[in-house]
Write an enzyme that holds these catalytic residues in place. Sequence first.
Site, PDB file in Angstrom:
ATOM      1  N   PHE B 116       0.851  -1.185   0.000  1.00 34.44           N
ATOM      2  CA  PHE B 116       0.000   0.000   0.000  1.00 34.44           C
ATOM      3  C   PHE B 116       0.888   1.236   0.000  1.00 34.44           C
ATOM      4  CE2 PHE B 116      -4.447   1.251   0.763  1.00 34.44           C
ATOM      5  CZ  PHE B 116      -5.091   0.106   0.347  1.00 34.44           C
ATOM      6  N   ASP B 217     -21.568  15.779  11.378  1.00 35.04           N
ATOM      7  CA  ASP B 217     -22.529  16.255  12.396  1.00 35.04           C
ATOM      8  C   ASP B 217     -21.931  16.323  13.800  1.00 35.04           C
ATOM      9  OD1 ASP B 217     -23.897  15.624  10.099  1.00 35.04           O
ATOM     10  OD2 ASP B 217     -25.157  14.091  11.022  1.00 35.04           O
ATOM     11  N   GLN B 236      -7.593  15.101   3.079  1.00 34.90           N
ATOM     12  CA  GLN B 236      -6.951  14.267   2.064  1.00 34.90           C
ATOM     13  C   GLN B 236      -7.781  14.102   0.798  1.00 34.90           C
ATOM     14  OE1 GLN B 236      -6.263   9.741   2.628  1.00 34.90           O
ATOM     15  NE2 GLN B 236      -4.228  10.659   2.636  1.00 34.90           N
ATOM     16  N   HIS B 238      -7.884  11.678  -2.197  1.00 32.52           N
ATOM     17  CA  HIS B 238      -7.368  10.390  -2.646  1.00 32.52           C
ATOM     18  C   HIS B 238      -7.109  10.481  -4.145  1.00 32.52           C
ATOM     19  CE1 HIS B 238      -7.152   6.119  -3.561  1.00 32.52           C
ATOM     20  NE2 HIS B 238      -7.181   5.835  -2.272  1.00 32.52           N
ATOM     21  N   LEU B 248     -14.405   5.714  -4.795  1.00 35.18           N
ATOM     22  CA  LEU B 248     -13.033   5.321  -4.483  1.00 35.18           C
ATOM     23  C   LEU B 248     -12.586   4.098  -5.280  1.00 35.18           C
ATOM     24  CD1 LEU B 248     -10.607   5.712  -2.543  1.00 35.18           C
ATOM     25  CD2 LEU B 248     -11.715   4.073  -1.029  1.00 35.18           C
ATOM     26  N   ARG B 282      -0.459   9.558  -0.589  1.00 38.10           N
ATOM     27  CA  ARG B 282      -1.591  10.037  -1.381  1.00 38.10           C
ATOM     28  C   ARG B 282      -1.477  11.503  -1.773  1.00 38.10           C
ATOM     29  NH1 ARG B 282      -6.349   6.825   1.931  1.00 38.10           N
ATOM     30  NH2 ARG B 282      -5.896   4.812   0.986  1.00 38.10           N
ATOM     31  N   HIS B 363     -11.559  12.776   0.298  1.00 39.27           N
ATOM     32  CA  HIS B 363     -11.629  11.441   0.868  1.00 39.27           C
ATOM     33  C   HIS B 363     -11.639  11.378   2.386  1.00 39.27           C
ATOM     34  CE1 HIS B 363     -11.219   7.136   0.916  1.00 39.27           C
ATOM     35  NE2 HIS B 363     -10.028   7.166   1.477  1.00 39.27           N
ATOM     36  N   ARG B 405      -2.747  11.250   5.793  1.00 44.04           N
ATOM     37  CA  ARG B 405      -2.877   9.892   6.303  1.00 44.04           C
ATOM     38  C   ARG B 405      -2.357   8.870   5.302  1.00 44.04           C
ATOM     39  NH1 ARG B 405      -6.437   5.978   5.431  1.00 44.04           N
ATOM     40  NH2 ARG B 405      -8.122   7.220   4.519  1.00 44.04           N
TER      41      ARG B 405
END
Lengths: 239, 592
Positions: B116, B217, B236, B238, B248, B282, B363, B405
Site C-alpha cells: 500500500f 454532524d 486528504q 485520494h 473510491l 496520497r 476522501h 494519512r
Amino acid sequence: MATNGTVKVELRVRRYNPERDEKPYWGSFEMEAEPEDRVLDLLHHVQWYLDGTLAMRRSCAHGVCGSDAMRINGQNMLACKALVKNLVRGGKGRIQVEPIYGMRVIKDLIVDMEPFMEHYRSVMPYFVNDEPAPENGRERLQSPEDRERFDEATKCILCAACTTSCPSYWANGTYVGPAAIVQAHRFIFDSRDKAGKDRLAILSQENGVWRCRTIFNCTTACPREIPVTQLIAEVKGAM
Amino acid sequence: MQVHQFDAVIIGAGGAGLMAALYASEQVNTAVISKLYPTRSHTGAAQGGIGAALGNLEEDHWEWHAFDTVKGGDYLADQDAVDVLCKEAVDTVIELEHMGLPFDRTPDGKISQRRFGGHTNNETGKPVRRACHAADRTGHMILQTLYQQCIKNNVNFFDEFQVIDIVMNGDRPAAVIAIEIGTGELHVFQAKAFMFATGGWGKVWTITSNAYTLTGDGNTVLYRRGIPMEDMEFYQFHPTGIYRLGILITEGVRGEGGVLLNGEGERFMERYAPTIKDLASRDVVSRAIYLELKDGRGVNGKPYVHLDVTPKTVNHYLKEAGENRSIDAHYIESKLPDILDFCRTYLGVNPVSEPMPVQPTAHYAMGGIPTDVDCRVLGDAEGTVIPGLYAAGEAACVSVHGANRLGTNSLVDLVVFGRRGGKAMADYCKGAEFVELPANPTAEAEAQLNRIRQSKGKTRVATLRKEMQAVMSEYVGVFREEDGMAKAVEQVRELKERFENDICIDDQGSIHNYDLLEAWCLGSLLDLAEVTAVSALARKESRGAHSREDFKARDDVNFLQHTFAAMGPDGKIALSYKPVVIDRYQPKERVY
C-alpha cells in the site's frame, strides 16, 4: 463513457405520506436524464429541486451500504446501481419506483426494516468459537480453500433485496428469508466457527430453509451477485 | 420528549463506535446512537486493507510502520500517539481475526497482506506487504464483524436517531439531544460519558468518495458548544476516484501492481517518486495527477488520467522491476472484485482489459475533534481534558495522521482508538456521577430545527450545498493560495448568511423528514467548511495535504504545530496552536 444524448424520463414513484395521504398513490415527474444517471440521481433530483417531501434511505451511492433497495420497473435493485440506460431503451421512457414488497411502508420508499433485522438476528449471525486462541497470540489459521468456502456469503450488505423479492416471504413473513440464510451460511461453512449445528437447528424449523421453493428471485435480485439460491441449497444439504 | 439514561453513550456506529461499544458495554450500561442502520456506516466502503506489521509475508516491524506514518504525515503527527497506533495495530488485527473477520489467507493459512502507498521496508525504502485484506472489501468485513459481535453481546442500539446537540453544564457534558428520524420526536440521552464517532465530512467538496450522509454532524455539535477543531486544513484528496463520480478506487489496485498513466501513456509517477513510484503517499500522487493535468497530459484532453491494472501492463512493469511474479485476469477478479464491479456498472469499463479513468477525490479528514491517546476530548490547545467527553475515528484528531494519512491507517485508527476509548469510558463511568441536566435541555435543538422549518426564503438547500462545494473545491482543494482561500472564507460566510435567512424546505411533517435533516446537515457542512478555510488560510507553508502555491516549502520553524480553531462567544473563529510531540523521528526532507 460517451454520452449518447439525454433521455426523457417519466419517473413514476409510489408515494405515501401517513401525515398527509389516506392511501398510497403514484407520483409522476418528468425530467431529462443522462443515460449514465443512476435512479438514485433521479430521485435526488426530485427531492432536491421538485418535491422535498420525497422520502427514501440512501447513503454511499455506490452499492456497498445497502440502504436503497427498491422495486424498480418490477425488479428489486439498489437505486444507486440501477442506470437509466439499462431501464429505458431509446430516447424516452418510464421508470417506475416502488418500496420493496412484503414490508410495512412507513413513508414513500421507506419500509419498516425491523422484521428483516429480527430474522437476521435470529440465526446467530456472529462468529462463535470459545476455544482458546492460539498460544502464540496470533491468528487462527485457515487455508485459502477453507476461506473460499464461504466467500460469497461474506459479500452480503443486508439490503433486503433478496428477501423482499421472495414469494415465499411475501406469503409468510415468519419465514426467515434468503438474507438470514446467507448470513447463517457465512458462519456454518467457516472452518473456524463452532456453532454451525445450532444454526442448522434453527434453520431446520418450520420457518427456516425449507420454506425456500427454489424460485431464484433472490439470486436475480442480489446487487452483490451472490448466488443466493445455491447458498440456501448448500445449507439445506448440510441438514 | 423522552429522557434516557445510560452510563455511556456512543454517537456513530461505524468501526470506531462499534469497537468502543463492544468494550464499554462489557463493563457499563451502554447505548449506541446512529443516524443510519449501523451496517450502512461508511467504514463499510473502505476497501484495500488495514495496516499492521504482522510480517506474515516478509520482514516487518511496528516501528517501521510508525516511521512510515510519521513521514507520511509530513512530521505533523504526534509521535507518541503514532507509536500507540502502530504497536496496537498488530494485536487489534489479531483480535479482529479472533472475532471471525474473514481475512484473505496466505498459502500457509495466515492473514494475507498486500502493498500500500507509503508503507515501506525502512532499510531498503521499498514497498512492504503490510495491508491485511479481505479482497477489496476489508472495511465491509470490519463493519460486519463488529456489528455481529455487538449483536452477540446485546448492545443497545438506537438506529436512525440523529444527534443534533450536546447539553453542557459548565464545562461538563450532561446529555446529547437526538431526533428520532422515524417520528421526529426529540430524545434526551443523559450519560456519564459520551463518545463522538460520527465520521467525516467529505460532502464539503463536489467530487468525493464519501457517502451522502458524511456531513460531520458530531464535529459541528461540539464546535457549536465551544470545543475546538484541530488541524482542519488537512483534508486528504485520494488520487484515484472514478472520473466525475468520485467513487473510491483502492490504492490496493496499485498495491497489486497497477500503475498510473497520463494521456501520453507515460508512467508519470517515476518522475515524482523515483523509489516507490505509484505507491508514494496520497498527497504526493494527487498533486502529481493535478500537475500532469495542468500541463495538458490528461487523457483525450479531459481532466483525468488512467489507472491501469490490466495483466499486460502490470506484468510489463513487474518484469521491468525485476520481480519474478506475474498476474492474470483471474487474479485481478479475485483480489479486486468490487473495483471491477464499480467500473463495469458505472463506466462500462472492464479493468481487466482496459484502464480506468481516475481523478483525485475528497476522501478523508486528518483533522477533527482533538483528543489524547485515550480518546479524551481536549478543550483547548493547552491540552485541558473535558471529563466525560470522548471522540474516535475520522471525527477525531489524536493526531496520528498528521498532515496526510497513509492508506490503511484509517481502519487501524478506528479499531485501535475505538477500543482504547471504549475502555477509557467504562473506567471513567465507574467513578463518575451523572451531570445535572439544565432546565429545558432541548431548547437549542428545537430552536435550530424551528429556524429551518420556519425559514421562508427562496434558495433550495441543494442549490446552496452545491455552491459551497464549488467554492471549496475551487479554493480549498489539492492546491491552495492566499487570495483563493480568502475568497473561500468570504464566500462561505455569505453562504452561511443565506443559510440563516434565505432557505426554504417543502416538508413540514414529522415522519422521516429528510428535507429538514438535510438542511440541518448543510448547516453542519457550512460550519466545517468555514473552519477548514480559516485554518488553511493561516497556515503559510506547504505540508502534507495542505499545499500552497505561494508558500511551497514546509516551514518547521513557524508551523511545526497543530492548529486549534474554536468558535468564540462572538461567533468568530479564534486560532491557537499546540506543539507537535516529537520523540523518535526528527523532521527531515520527505522524499519517496
